[in-house]
Design a protein around this motif. Sequence first.
Motif, PDB file in Angstrom:
ATOM      1  N   UNK A  49       0.826  -1.212   0.000  1.00 56.37           N
ATOM      2  CA  UNK A  49       0.000   0.000   0.000  1.00 56.37           C
ATOM      3  C   UNK A  49       0.853   1.252   0.000  1.00 56.37           C
ATOM      4  N   UNK A  50       1.938   1.250   0.760  1.00 58.38           N
ATOM      5  CA  UNK A  50       2.850   2.399   0.761  1.00 58.38           C
ATOM      6  C   UNK A  50       3.492   2.560  -0.615  1.00 58.38           C
ATOM      7  N   UNK A  51       3.938   1.449  -1.204  1.00 56.34           N
ATOM      8  CA  UNK A  51       4.536   1.483  -2.543  1.00 56.34           C
ATOM      9  C   UNK A  51       3.515   1.990  -3.561  1.00 56.34           C
ATOM     10  N   UNK A  52       2.260   1.585  -3.422  1.00 54.71           N
ATOM     11  CA  UNK A  52       1.215   2.034  -4.336  1.00 54.71           C
ATOM     12  C   UNK A  52       1.011   3.545  -4.246  1.00 54.71           C
ATOM     13  N   UNK A  53       1.050   4.088  -3.046  1.00 50.93           N
ATOM     14  CA  UNK A  53       0.908   5.540  -2.873  1.00 50.93           C
ATOM     15  C   UNK A  53       2.091   6.261  -3.518  1.00 50.93           C
ATOM     16  N   UNK A  54       3.293   5.740  -3.317  1.00 50.53           N
ATOM     17  CA  UNK A  54       4.487   6.344  -3.924  1.00 50.53           C
ATOM     18  C   UNK A  54       4.394   6.290  -5.450  1.00 50.53           C
ATOM     19  N   UNK A  55       3.974   5.147  -5.969  1.00 52.14           N
ATOM     20  CA  UNK A  55       3.834   5.004  -7.423  1.00 52.14           C
ATOM     21  C   UNK A  55       2.758   5.961  -7.946  1.00 52.14           C
ATOM     22  N   UNK A  56       1.692   6.146  -7.189  1.00 50.19           N
ATOM     23  CA  UNK A  56       0.636   7.086  -7.595  1.00 50.19           C
ATOM     24  C   UNK A  56       1.183   8.504  -7.704  1.00 50.19           C
ATOM     25  N   UNK A  57       1.997   8.885  -6.726  1.00 50.24           N
ATOM     26  CA  UNK A  57       2.608  10.223  -6.775  1.00 50.24           C
ATOM     27  C   UNK A  57       3.536  10.345  -7.981  1.00 50.24           C
ATOM     28  N   UNK A  58       4.331   9.301  -8.228  1.00 56.05           N
ATOM     29  CA  UNK A  58       5.229   9.318  -9.389  1.00 56.05           C
ATOM     30  C   UNK A  58       4.430   9.364 -10.692  1.00 56.05           C
ATOM     31  N   UNK A  59       3.314   8.658 -10.728  1.00 57.07           N
ATOM     32  CA  UNK A  59       2.452   8.650 -11.909  1.00 57.07           C
ATOM     33  C   UNK A  59       1.907  10.050 -12.189  1.00 57.07           C
ATOM     34  N   UNK A  60       1.440  10.722 -11.158  1.00 56.00           N
ATOM     35  CA  UNK A  60       0.933  12.083 -11.333  1.00 56.00           C
ATOM     36  C   UNK A  60       2.041  13.039 -11.756  1.00 56.00           C
ATOM     37  N   UNK A  62       4.815  12.275 -13.414  1.00 57.04           N
ATOM     38  CA  UNK A  62       5.177  11.971 -14.807  1.00 57.04           C
ATOM     39  C   UNK A  62       4.129  12.519 -15.774  1.00 57.04           C
ATOM     40  N   UNK A  63       2.844  12.414 -15.395  1.00 53.03           N
ATOM     41  CA  UNK A  63       1.784  12.953 -16.250  1.00 53.03           C
ATOM     42  C   UNK A  63       1.894  14.468 -16.349  1.00 53.03           C
ATOM     43  N   UNK A  64       2.165  15.118 -15.228  1.00 55.91           N
ATOM     44  CA  UNK A  64       2.341  16.571 -15.243  1.00 55.91           C
ATOM     45  C   UNK A  64       3.523  16.961 -16.128  1.00 55.91           C
ATOM     46  N   UNK A  65       4.643  16.277 -15.961  1.00 58.90           N
ATOM     47  CA  UNK A  65       5.828  16.575 -16.760  1.00 58.90           C
ATOM     48  C   UNK A  65       5.575  16.310 -18.247  1.00 58.90           C
ATOM     49  N   UNK A  76      10.435  10.749 -23.238  1.00 52.04           N
ATOM     50  CA  UNK A  76      11.007  10.269 -21.980  1.00 52.04           C
ATOM     51  C   UNK A  76       9.935  10.203 -20.891  1.00 52.04           C
ATOM     52  N   UNK A  77       9.206  11.309 -20.710  1.00 49.31           N
ATOM     53  CA  UNK A  77       8.190  11.345 -19.670  1.00 49.31           C
ATOM     54  C   UNK A  77       7.006  10.447 -20.002  1.00 49.31           C
ATOM     55  N   UNK A  82       4.044   5.472 -18.677  1.00 50.06           N
ATOM     56  CA  UNK A  82       3.551   4.121 -18.961  1.00 50.06           C
ATOM     57  C   UNK A  82       4.124   3.110 -17.968  1.00 50.06           C
ATOM     58  N   UNK A  83       5.406   3.255 -17.629  1.00 47.40           N
ATOM     59  CA  UNK A  83       6.024   2.352 -16.649  1.00 47.40           C
ATOM     60  C   UNK A  83       5.341   2.500 -15.290  1.00 47.40           C
ATOM     61  N   UNK A  84       5.105   3.739 -14.867  1.00 48.20           N
ATOM     62  CA  UNK A  84       4.427   3.965 -13.589  1.00 48.20           C
ATOM     63  C   UNK A  84       3.004   3.401 -13.615  1.00 48.20           C
ATOM     64  N   UNK A  85       2.340   3.558 -14.731  1.00 49.39           N
ATOM     65  CA  UNK A  85       0.987   3.018 -14.867  1.00 49.39           C
ATOM     66  C   UNK A  85       0.999   1.490 -14.752  1.00 49.39           C
ATOM     67  N   UNK A  86       1.963   0.840 -15.387  1.00 44.87           N
ATOM     68  CA  UNK A  86       2.071  -0.614 -15.289  1.00 44.87           C
ATOM     69  C   UNK A  86       2.401  -1.064 -13.865  1.00 44.87           C
ATOM     70  N   UNK A  87       3.267  -0.319 -13.192  1.00 40.90           N
ATOM     71  CA  UNK A  87       3.577  -0.635 -11.796  1.00 40.90           C
ATOM     72  C   UNK A  87       2.341  -0.467 -10.918  1.00 40.90           C
ATOM     73  N   UNK A  88       1.571   0.567 -11.191  1.00 37.66           N
ATOM     74  CA  UNK A  88       0.337   0.795 -10.444  1.00 37.66           C
ATOM     75  C   UNK A  88      -0.625  -0.381 -10.628  1.00 37.66           C
TER      76      UNK A  88
END
Length: 127
Positions: A49-60, A62-65, A76-77, A82-88
């Motif tokens: 669950x902690x990893x999922x929250x971190x990945x969610x932040x990274x996903x947001x 990356x989407x912003x960037x 690149x972004x 896509x990698x963050x989405x797959x991890x999510x």
Amino acid sequence: MTIDSKIKKELENDAAEIDKILAQENGGLTSMLASGFKGSMRRWFVLINIVTVIISAALLWCAYQFFTVDSELQTFWGILLIVCLQLQVATKQWLFNEMSRSSLIREIKRVELAVSELEEKQNYKTD
């Protein structure tokens, strides 16, 4: 009344009984999620669950960037997005599989308890 209609009627009755049982026992997704924190894999459940929250932040991030950088860095972004989405998806899949496993184990234990109670009743009657 034909045999087909009798079978259909019995199946409908069984389905109605099963729906009543599921409505009483199942509190929904939140209760299943809470039960994951009570099982034997609770440490892993918390970690994922902690990893999922971190990945969610990274996903947001990356989407912003992706939408704000120059066109030469969008690839690149986009790949990171896509990698963050797959991890999510992978972490959510693990969480749902774990919830399903713990629910299944609870049901098996209930059946074991019911069988042992029936066995005791049978032994009591024969004695």
